[in-house]
Each structure stands twice: as structure tokens, then as C-alpha cells.
Design a protein around this motif. Structure first.
Motif, short mmCIF file in Angstrom:
data_model
loop_
_atom_site.label_atom_id
_atom_site.label_comp_id
_atom_site.label_asym_id
_atom_site.label_seq_id
_atom_site.Cartn_x
_atom_site.Cartn_y
_atom_site.Cartn_z
N CYS A 1 0.85 -1.23 0.02
CA CYS A 1 0.01 -0.17 0.14
C CYS A 1 0.96 1.12 0.02
CB CYS A 1 -0.90 -0.07 1.20
SG CYS A 1 0.02 -0.21 2.80
N ALA A 2 0.20 2.33 -0.48
CA ALA A 2 1.03 3.63 -0.51
C ALA A 2 0.09 4.81 -0.22
CB ALA A 2 1.73 3.80 -1.68
N SER A 3 0.69 5.89 0.40
CA SER A 3 0.04 7.16 0.47
C SER A 3 0.63 8.43 0.44
CB SER A 3 -0.91 7.13 1.80
OG SER A 3 -1.69 8.15 2.03
N PHE A 4 0.19 9.22 -0.60
CA PHE A 4 0.75 10.54 -0.56
C PHE A 4 0.41 11.43 0.51
CE2 PHE A 4 1.13 8.94 -5.01
CZ PHE A 4 2.52 9.25 -5.24
N CYS A 5 1.01 12.20 1.18
CA CYS A 5 0.75 12.95 2.25
C CYS A 5 -0.05 14.38 1.76
CB CYS A 5 2.12 13.65 3.09
SG CYS A 5 1.65 14.82 4.37
N PRO A 6 -1.39 14.44 2.03
CA PRO A 6 -2.15 15.54 1.51
C PRO A 6 -1.55 16.89 1.82
CG PRO A 6 -3.08 14.31 3.44
CD PRO A 6 -2.06 13.74 3.00
N SER A 7 -0.91 17.16 2.84
CA SER A 7 -0.33 18.50 3.57
C SER A 7 1.18 18.67 3.19
CB SER A 7 -0.82 18.52 4.97
OG SER A 7 0.00 17.57 5.56
N ASP A 8 1.71 17.69 2.62
CA ASP A 8 3.01 17.81 2.24
C ASP A 8 3.44 17.08 1.00
OD1 ASP A 8 5.84 18.21 2.24
OD2 ASP A 8 6.20 18.20 4.29
N GLU A 9 3.52 17.63 0.05
CA GLU A 9 3.41 16.80 -1.37
C GLU A 9 4.87 16.07 -1.55
OE1 GLU A 9 5.05 20.48 -4.23
OE2 GLU A 9 2.82 20.20 -4.26
N LYS A 10 5.75 16.62 -0.69
CA LYS A 10 7.06 15.84 -0.96
C LYS A 10 7.27 14.36 -0.09
CE LYS A 10 9.70 18.38 2.52
NZ LYS A 10 8.69 19.37 2.93
N LEU A 11 6.14 14.03 0.48
CA LEU A 11 6.02 12.77 1.48
C LEU A 11 5.29 11.81 1.05
CD1 LEU A 11 6.00 14.38 5.07
CD2 LEU A 11 7.94 13.54 3.59
N LEU A 12 5.95 10.34 0.90
CA LEU A 12 4.90 9.29 0.72
C LEU A 12 5.37 8.08 1.66
CD1 LEU A 12 3.66 7.26 -1.66
CD2 LEU A 12 5.91 6.89 -2.41
N ALA A 13 4.18 7.69 2.03
CA ALA A 13 4.20 6.53 3.11
C ALA A 13 4.03 5.31 2.19
CB ALA A 13 3.26 6.70 4.16
N THR A 14 4.85 4.25 2.64
CA THR A 14 4.41 2.79 2.00
C THR A 14 4.43 1.71 3.23
OG1 THR A 14 6.74 2.27 1.49
CG2 THR A 14 5.72 3.35 -0.22
N GLY A 15 3.65 0.65 2.92
CA GLY A 15 3.43 -0.20 3.78
C GLY A 15 3.84 -1.55 2.93
N SER A 16 4.62 -2.52 3.72
CA SER A 16 5.29 -3.58 2.64
C SER A 16 4.78 -5.01 3.64
CB SER A 16 6.57 -3.36 2.60
OG SER A 16 7.17 -3.24 3.85
N SER A 17 5.32 -6.07 2.75
CA SER A 17 5.04 -7.31 3.41
C SER A 17 5.98 -7.84 4.49
CB SER A 17 5.17 -8.32 2.05
OG SER A 17 6.36 -8.20 1.41
N ASP A 18 7.09 -7.19 4.56
CA ASP A 18 8.17 -7.37 5.63
C ASP A 18 7.56 -6.51 7.02
OD1 ASP A 18 8.66 -4.63 5.19
OD2 ASP A 18 10.68 -4.88 4.78
N SER A 19 6.59 -5.99 6.99
CA SER A 19 5.91 -5.51 7.98
C SER A 19 6.50 -4.12 8.56
CB SER A 19 6.19 -6.46 9.56
OG SER A 19 7.32 -6.38 10.18
#
Length: 105
Positions: free
Chosen positions: A23-41
Motif C-alpha cells: 500500500c502507499a499514500s501521498f501526504c495531503p499536507s506535504d506533497e514531498k512525502l510518500l508512505a508505504t506499507g510492505s510485506s516485511d511488516s
């Protein structure tokens, strides 16, 4: 992970990881940040200006895959993650967490 930059019409390759990104999510209040979740927890937070380097944060969520990640609206320091249990129980257990990046060194 590869991201397409529409402004420059090019693909940008993010640092290679050993685990699948779930999964992934771009930060709505800071366009330079991306969060990812992975199979390695792991929850990883990336600075889109420095994608070929290590993530800003790599945090262990639990013992199972991070299945959802979402930023808290209007706050670039708060994330919510969800990880579903690997058990085949009739009642699916879920592990939800709120992360405050200002408290992580």
C-alpha cells in the motif's frame, strides 16, 4: 517502487526493497512525502526529492504485512497503519496503529 513524474515525463525509481509494497499514500499536507506499507511488516516514509536514498523512516508495524497506510488530514507528522492477522480465524483480527513521526528519532 517507480513513480511517474508528469512534469518531466519520466519515471523515477525508488530505492529497491526486498519486500513487496502492499500500500502507499501521498501526504495531503506535504506533497514531498510518500508512505508505504510492505510485506516485511514495515512502514516507510520517503522524501520524494530523494527517492534513491534510504527512507526518512522505516518502522516495524507488527509481525504481519502492512495492508493499509493513511496520513491524518492536515498533519504531515501523523500516520495510521493497519495490519491484518495471518491466522485463518473466523474473526479476522486487525492491528491498527497511529504513528507520530515527531516522537520518532
Amino acid at each position: 517502487i517507480a513513480l511517474w513524474d508528469q512534469r518531466q515525463d519520466t519515471a523515477v525509481q525508488v530505492k529497491s526493497m526486498d519486500a513487496e509494497v502492499m500500500c502507499a499514500s501521498f501526504c495531503p499536507s506535504d506533497e514531498k512525502l510518500l508512505a508505504t506499507g510492505s510485506s516485511d511488516s514495515r512502514l516507510r516514509v520517503w522524501d520524494l526529492r530523494m527517492l534513491t536514498t534510504q527512507p526518512l523512516f522505516a518502522l516495524r508495524h507488527s509481525k504481519t504485512t502492512v495492508s493499509e497506510v493513511s496520513w491524518v488530514k492536515d498533519d504531515a507528522s501523523l500516520l495510521v497503519t493497519n495490519s491484518n492477522s495471518d491466522t485463518e480465524s473466523p474473526t479476522l483480527r486487525s492491528d491498527q496503529r497511529v504513528w507520530d513521526l515527531t516522537k520518532i528519532s
